[in-house]
Design a protein around this motif. Structure first.
Motif, PDB file in Angstrom:
ATOM      1  N   GLY A   1     -10.728  -0.723   4.391  1.00  0.00           N
ATOM      2  CA  GLY A   1     -11.180  -2.076   4.098  1.00  0.00           C
ATOM      3  C   GLY A   1     -11.445  -2.338   2.635  1.00  0.00           C
ATOM      4  O   GLY A   1     -11.637  -3.479   2.229  1.00  0.00           O
ATOM      5  N   GLU A   2     -11.474  -1.281   1.788  1.00  0.00           N
ATOM      6  CA  GLU A   2     -11.737  -1.476   0.368  1.00  0.00           C
ATOM      7  C   GLU A   2     -10.455  -1.629  -0.444  1.00  0.00           C
ATOM      8  O   GLU A   2     -10.509  -1.825  -1.649  1.00  0.00           O
ATOM      9  CB  GLU A   2     -12.554  -0.296  -0.178  1.00  0.00           C
ATOM     10  N   GLN A   3      -9.297  -1.546   0.208  1.00  0.00           N
ATOM     11  CA  GLN A   3      -8.021  -1.694  -0.476  1.00  0.00           C
ATOM     12  C   GLN A   3      -7.290  -2.924   0.034  1.00  0.00           C
ATOM     13  O   GLN A   3      -7.411  -3.291   1.197  1.00  0.00           O
ATOM     14  CB  GLN A   3      -7.138  -0.459  -0.258  1.00  0.00           C
ATOM     15  N   VAL A   4      -6.545  -3.537  -0.845  1.00  0.00           N
ATOM     16  CA  VAL A   4      -5.756  -4.716  -0.495  1.00  0.00           C
ATOM     17  C   VAL A   4      -4.337  -4.498  -1.001  1.00  0.00           C
ATOM     18  O   VAL A   4      -4.127  -3.966  -2.099  1.00  0.00           O
ATOM     19  CB  VAL A   4      -6.353  -5.993  -1.136  1.00  0.00           C
ATOM     20  N   MET A   5      -3.358  -4.886  -0.195  1.00  0.00           N
ATOM     21  CA  MET A   5      -1.974  -4.863  -0.628  1.00  0.00           C
ATOM     22  C   MET A   5      -1.597  -6.254  -1.124  1.00  0.00           C
ATOM     23  O   MET A   5      -1.745  -7.244  -0.401  1.00  0.00           O
ATOM     24  CB  MET A   5      -1.037  -4.455   0.503  1.00  0.00           C
ATOM     25  N   VAL A   6      -1.122  -6.316  -2.344  1.00  0.00           N
ATOM     26  CA  VAL A   6      -0.633  -7.558  -2.923  1.00  0.00           C
ATOM     27  C   VAL A   6       0.866  -7.402  -3.144  1.00  0.00           C
ATOM     28  O   VAL A   6       1.301  -6.488  -3.852  1.00  0.00           O
ATOM     29  CB  VAL A   6      -1.331  -7.883  -4.259  1.00  0.00           C
ATOM     30  N   ALA A   7       1.648  -8.253  -2.525  1.00  0.00           N
ATOM     31  CA  ALA A   7       3.103  -8.201  -2.667  1.00  0.00           C
ATOM     32  C   ALA A   7       3.598  -9.529  -3.199  1.00  0.00           C
ATOM     33  O   ALA A   7       3.092 -10.593  -2.823  1.00  0.00           O
ATOM     34  CB  ALA A   7       3.759  -7.898  -1.322  1.00  0.00           C
ATOM     35  N   MET A   8       4.571  -9.460  -4.088  1.00  0.00           N
ATOM     36  CA  MET A   8       5.138 -10.690  -4.626  1.00  0.00           C
ATOM     37  C   MET A   8       6.640 -10.556  -4.755  1.00  0.00           C
ATOM     38  O   MET A   8       7.185  -9.460  -4.889  1.00  0.00           O
ATOM     39  CB  MET A   8       4.533 -11.013  -5.994  1.00  0.00           C
TER      40      MET A   8
ATOM     41  N   ARG B   1      19.391  -6.922 -17.561  1.00  0.00           N
ATOM     42  CA  ARG B   1      19.921  -7.301 -16.249  1.00  0.00           C
ATOM     43  C   ARG B   1      18.999  -8.310 -15.580  1.00  0.00           C
ATOM     44  O   ARG B   1      17.777  -8.179 -15.610  1.00  0.00           O
ATOM     45  CB  ARG B   1      20.074  -6.060 -15.357  1.00  0.00           C
ATOM     46  N   ARG B   2      19.587  -9.305 -14.967  1.00  0.00           N
ATOM     47  CA  ARG B   2      18.814 -10.374 -14.355  1.00  0.00           C
ATOM     48  C   ARG B   2      18.874 -10.249 -12.837  1.00  0.00           C
ATOM     49  O   ARG B   2      19.895  -9.867 -12.258  1.00  0.00           O
ATOM     50  CB  ARG B   2      19.351 -11.743 -14.778  1.00  0.00           C
ATOM     51  N   GLY B   3      17.766 -10.574 -12.200  1.00  0.00           N
ATOM     52  CA  GLY B   3      17.724 -10.544 -10.751  1.00  0.00           C
ATOM     53  C   GLY B   3      16.326 -10.870 -10.258  1.00  0.00           C
ATOM     54  O   GLY B   3      15.416 -11.154 -11.038  1.00  0.00           O
ATOM     55  N   ARG B   4      16.177 -10.843  -8.958  1.00  0.00           N
ATOM     56  CA  ARG B   4      14.888 -11.041  -8.320  1.00  0.00           C
ATOM     57  C   ARG B   4      14.393  -9.690  -7.830  1.00  0.00           C
ATOM     58  O   ARG B   4      15.183  -8.805  -7.520  1.00  0.00           O
ATOM     59  CB  ARG B   4      15.015 -12.019  -7.151  1.00  0.00           C
ATOM     60  N   CYS B   5      13.089  -9.537  -7.753  1.00  0.00           N
ATOM     61  CA  CYS B   5      12.565  -8.265  -7.272  1.00  0.00           C
ATOM     62  C   CYS B   5      11.295  -8.469  -6.450  1.00  0.00           C
ATOM     63  O   CYS B   5      10.656  -9.529  -6.496  1.00  0.00           O
ATOM     64  CB  CYS B   5      12.321  -7.293  -8.420  1.00  0.00           C
ATOM     65  N   TYR B   6      10.979  -7.441  -5.702  1.00  0.00           N
ATOM     66  CA  TYR B   6       9.764  -7.352  -4.891  1.00  0.00           C
ATOM     67  C   TYR B   6       8.849  -6.370  -5.603  1.00  0.00           C
ATOM     68  O   TYR B   6       9.267  -5.272  -5.975  1.00  0.00           O
ATOM     69  CB  TYR B   6      10.141  -6.853  -3.496  1.00  0.00           C
ATOM     70  N   ILE B   7       7.598  -6.752  -5.821  1.00  0.00           N
ATOM     71  CA  ILE B   7       6.620  -5.871  -6.463  1.00  0.00           C
ATOM     72  C   ILE B   7       5.415  -5.754  -5.536  1.00  0.00           C
ATOM     73  O   ILE B   7       4.867  -6.758  -5.097  1.00  0.00           O
ATOM     74  CB  ILE B   7       6.159  -6.420  -7.825  1.00  0.00           C
ATOM     75  N   ARG B   8       5.027  -4.513  -5.255  1.00  0.00           N
ATOM     76  CA  ARG B   8       3.875  -4.289  -4.386  1.00  0.00           C
ATOM     77  C   ARG B   8       2.783  -3.528  -5.157  1.00  0.00           C
ATOM     78  O   ARG B   8       3.029  -2.516  -5.796  1.00  0.00           O
ATOM     79  CB  ARG B   8       4.279  -3.509  -3.142  1.00  0.00           C
ATOM     80  N   PHE B   9       1.558  -4.069  -5.069  1.00  0.00           N
ATOM     81  CA  PHE B   9       0.386  -3.434  -5.662  1.00  0.00           C
ATOM     82  C   PHE B   9      -0.571  -3.036  -4.547  1.00  0.00           C
ATOM     83  O   PHE B   9      -0.716  -3.767  -3.560  1.00  0.00           O
ATOM     84  CB  PHE B   9      -0.364  -4.398  -6.589  1.00  0.00           C
ATOM     85  N   VAL B  10      -1.252  -1.909  -4.695  1.00  0.00           N
ATOM     86  CA  VAL B  10      -2.413  -1.578  -3.879  1.00  0.00           C
ATOM     87  C   VAL B  10      -3.606  -1.628  -4.822  1.00  0.00           C
ATOM     88  O   VAL B  10      -3.672  -0.876  -5.803  1.00  0.00           O
ATOM     89  CB  VAL B  10      -2.279  -0.197  -3.221  1.00  0.00           C
ATOM     90  N   VAL B  11      -4.523  -2.552  -4.548  1.00  0.00           N
ATOM     91  CA  VAL B  11      -5.595  -2.841  -5.503  1.00  0.00           C
ATOM     92  C   VAL B  11      -6.954  -2.794  -4.813  1.00  0.00           C
ATOM     93  O   VAL B  11      -7.060  -2.833  -3.584  1.00  0.00           O
ATOM     94  CB  VAL B  11      -5.384  -4.229  -6.151  1.00  0.00           C
ATOM     95  N   ALA B  12      -7.986  -2.737  -5.635  1.00  0.00           N
ATOM     96  CA  ALA B  12      -9.348  -2.810  -5.115  1.00  0.00           C
ATOM     97  C   ALA B  12      -9.632  -4.218  -4.608  1.00  0.00           C
ATOM     98  O   ALA B  12      -9.205  -5.211  -5.203  1.00  0.00           O
ATOM     99  CB  ALA B  12     -10.338  -2.435  -6.218  1.00  0.00           C
TER     100      ALA B  12
END
Length: 451
Positions: free
Chosen positions: A409-416, A366-377
């Motif tokens: 402050g030691e965590q960062v949210m990365v969303a794409m 299946r094809r589509g666009r998506c949102y991906i969220r990471f919580v990273v160091a």
């Protein structure tokens, strides 16, 4: 001069009803029949008469007078009463007394009405096959989307159409939580507590917030829409408990809202073989899509027919009034056809024997666009590691945002947000990142609903 239609309806024998379960919906059914009895009799062609009731606790005050009705301590025995034509099951639960009562009703030749989506999702095919074999009607409009006549709309109004896609907001608890988070900026746990205080969520809310309730409803609608056997076990299900206020805010900045969407399609798949795709998952919904404006405890279902086009069913998905309305509508339906018999009745718009046993469609193609969220160091090289995994899996990134979490402050949210591509590529990218010490929590993936 008396209205001849009124006189004819009054002259016919009442349709006699046994009611199991006297919670908010059961009490609502009693109040509705009492308030609108004359109108209902004209529309049904005969009066409706509640003759017997049952519930777990006889002494509880339900705000309605029960003295006119016979009481059965064992609700499963309502079906054996000679003064009952229709059994209404409002107890709940996929098994136990509810299922025993449903089976007894059909075996005793009594019409069955239920609001029990779990029972229909797990045992609906068995019950419907027996009902159709005995010429006994079985109805369950109130099992999906409360007072919205979506089952009747699909079974009757859209019966001439091939339904190409079905999707919608099927759980009012989740929709209340998500739309309140959107309006207030509060986080999930805080809004869930409010939903519980207001009675929108149970003390144990997992059935709702993890998507099970919506998956039950979706599997029922799929059977009606696509003429397939109910396949609840293969609904790909994810709930809303991992959604952060930051996800809501990020979606808003991109022109979306987040909603828990149930979606089903008869999917040809990569090799052209037919399969049934069913998924319940939080989605990003464009702000100009009709479902983006469905808030609070409201439900909405979209069905796309090959001749009708897009059909939108929207309204109250729960509550005593709307759900009782759906129950009594089913009773009226049965009253209208009671004398003619139900030998050719098709419970799921097609008789059970003719429902297609369609295999589960895989989602990878299946094809589509998506949102991906990471919580990273929060350390150098993390973004490069994520970007490399996306590149190696063939995922094209449309936009990427990195934000620190205010509570740590030691965590960062990365969303794409990705460009359109196969879901299998995103799955592969996340596999490449498995076990990475940079990831503090499992990534969250939400599909973007197309217009």
């Amino acid at each position: 001069m008396a209205n001849t239609t009124d006189s004819a309806a009054a002259a016919r024998q009442p349709l006699r009803i046994a009611l199991a379960g006297l919670g908010t919906v059961g009490a609502g059914v009693i109040r509705l029949i009492a308030a609108n009895g004359d109108l209902i009799a004209r529309r049904a062609g005969r009066p409706l008469e509640i003759t017997a009731v049952s519930a777990r606790n006889r002494s509880r005050d339900r705000g309605v007078d029960l003295t006119a009705y016979a009481w059965e301590d064992d609700m499963t025995q309502l079906a054996a009463r000679e003064d009952v034509d229709v059994v209404v099951e409002l107890v709940g639960g996929s098994d136990g007394p509810a299922l025993t009562l449903a089976r007894n009703a059909i075996r005793h030749g009594k019409a069955l009405i239920t609001a029990n989506k779990a029972m229909i999702a797990h045992h609906g095919l068995e019950l419907a096959a027996e009902a159709e074999g005995k010429g006994v009607p079985m109805r369950f409009e109130a099992a999906v989307a409360g007072g919205i006549p979506v089952i009747k709309g699909l079974r009757e109004g859209a019966a001439a159409n091939r339904i190409e896609r079905l999707y919608g907001i099927l759980n009012g608890t989740c929709n209340f939580i998500l739309s309140t988070m959107e309006d207030t900026g509060r986080d999930f746990a805080d809004v869930l507590a409010e939903a519980q205080a207001k009675g929108y969520a149970e003390a144990d809310p997992s059935f709702d917030i993890e998507g099970t309730d919506a998956a039950h409803k979706l599997s029922i609608l799929s059977a009606i829409a696509f003429g397939t056997r109910i396949d609840f076990a293969n609904v790909d299900t994810a709930g809303i408990s991992r959604i952060l206020a930051a996800d809501i805010a990020q979606a808003s900045s991109l022109g979306y809202v987040i909603r828990l969407i149930g979606m089903a399609e008869a999917d040809a798949g990569e090799n052209g073989a037919p399969g049934l795709f069913q998924r319940v998952q939080p989605h990003l919904v464009p702000v100009d899509h009709p479902l983006a404006h469905v808030d609070g405890a409201t439900n909405a279902v979209v069905a796309e027919g090959n001749f009708s086009g897009r059909l939108l069913f929207q309204g109250a998905g729960a509550g005593d009034g709307p759900t009782a309305s759906a129950v009594v509508a089913d009773i009226i339906d049965i009253a209208r056809g009671y004398d003619a018999g139900f030998e050719k009745d098709a419970t799921f718009s097609i008789t059970v024997a003719d429902l297609e046993d369609m295999p589960t469609a895989p989602s990878g193609h299946r094809r589509g666009r998506c949102y991906i969220r990471f919580v990273v160091a929060d350390r150098p090289g993390v973004l490069a590691e994520i970007a490399a995994a996306m590149r190696d899996a063939g995922v094209s990134i449309e936009s990427l945002i990195q934000k620190g979490r205010p509570d740590d402050g030691e965590q960062v949210m990365v969303a794409m947000v990705t460009h359109e591509g196969p879901e299998s590529a995103v799955t592969e990218a996340l596999r490449l990142l498995e076990g990475s010490p940079s990831l503090i929590a499992a990534p969250l993936v939400m599909q973007i609903l197309g217009k």
